[in-house]
Design a protein around this motif. Sequence first.
Motif: not given
Length: 492
Positions: A281-292
């Motif tokens: 859950i956290l690793l994909p969210l981490l990448a998405f939030v950093m880009l968003y």
Amino acid sequence: MTTTESAGPSRLERQLRWLLMAYPPGPRREELLETIIEGEQEGGRLRPSARQALNLLRHGMRARLGHPRSRAVVVLATLVTLLAGVFGAAAAAPLGWAVAPSLPEGAASDELKREVLPGLTVWGGGDAARWVRTGDGEGWQYGFAEYWAQHTDEPQDVAAYTEQVRDRLVAQGWRIRGDVELARPLPDEEPPTSASASFWATRDGLVLRFEDSAALRDSGRYAGFTVSHSAPVVLWVIALIGGLAGALIGWLVTGWVARRVQGRRLLRASAVLSTVAGLVILLPLLAFVMLYSIPDDAPRLIDEKFFLGLRGVLIGLWQPALLFACVMLLLAATPSRSERSRPARIVAFGAAVLALVSVGFAGRAPRLVESARSAAAADRTCVLATPVWDATNGGPLSYHARIFVLPRTTAEQRNLVDAAIARNPGMRGFNFSFDPTSVAYRDAYCDGAPLPPGAGKDLPYFWDVELSSPGVLPGLAAEVGSLPGVVAVKSA
């Protein structure tokens, strides 16, 4: 007692004890210490070699994970360490802004105006908050000060004028980032909007974005620029230290959990499933939030993209990350049969449960605080005061202002004020208030407390204006101050 023993630990022993702290607590440390000292003393060495030190650290950190035959625990621990390192850097980075200087103010701001737009009346400037919301309210960006000037006597070719400004800044020591970007209206666009040209420049830790816009409508032509900080070197250092500290804590905690569940099948399975679920859950969210978290119009500088991404992670993911950590600690703190009589284990288990429950209420804290403030305001007695002029940026880094107008003004006169506010480049949005029973009146006149009965009918109407930067206020006051019926302009 020998002479060596009476003199205390040797230099070799002291250094080895520090290195052996990489191993988990237990008799293994003393066994290794005795074996290494015995071998090194025979060779006459006074300190461990670099290769030996690295081997001790590597094997010691691996030993902290337990499960010597398992490779999966190393993979999971590495991913958790990466995750913890990012959160450690995100938590530490804001501390670096505490040592960053203010944006140009006073004489420094006036000098900057003359450098960029000589011969023109330039409004804006001053300091800004370290972080501000983007224009759409969905993200964050570096705080900036906005400057602008209205002019009609310059050449109408925005590209040529922008290139003149660029060359002038190069002569003043600014470093231009990229080419001048042009935006022209489409040939068949009806009605045509505007043509603009812009570029980025950096100098002495400042980032400047210049834009010249020739609006093909009544609002005229404007040239302006924004100034913000680039990340100071100390910010990178603090973020690196925070990242390394977070990664180390992540590895040590993962190792402690892994050793605690060793030999306990049900607890081990629960820990593995929880860790895998949390990472998925956290690793994909981490990448998405950093880009968003990076605005589309952010300058092409690695520091802003990186630190805005870290801020997005800290703001958007702290609660699920804390939940994940609490679950892991809860599993590790679960006492075994032999430990159920030990008060320390029971206290640790209770603390983990309490932390887990607290996470569920953490998101409600801001609303509870706001409700408490509203309740306290409702109990206060309001003392009405006549609005007074505050055209200089009266509030510390205030991003809101109010423009008060007499109730007897006509609709046409209020339309003129409306248009004047809209012409201000530093305006992000505004609302007009005329209802004495509204919350806006309570905030404007009584700091949230109720108005006295019947007191609002003669009070001035007002606009709540959201500003792009605190230094916009004097320019806004100059724009509307001479219009009929305007009573005061003040920071909110």
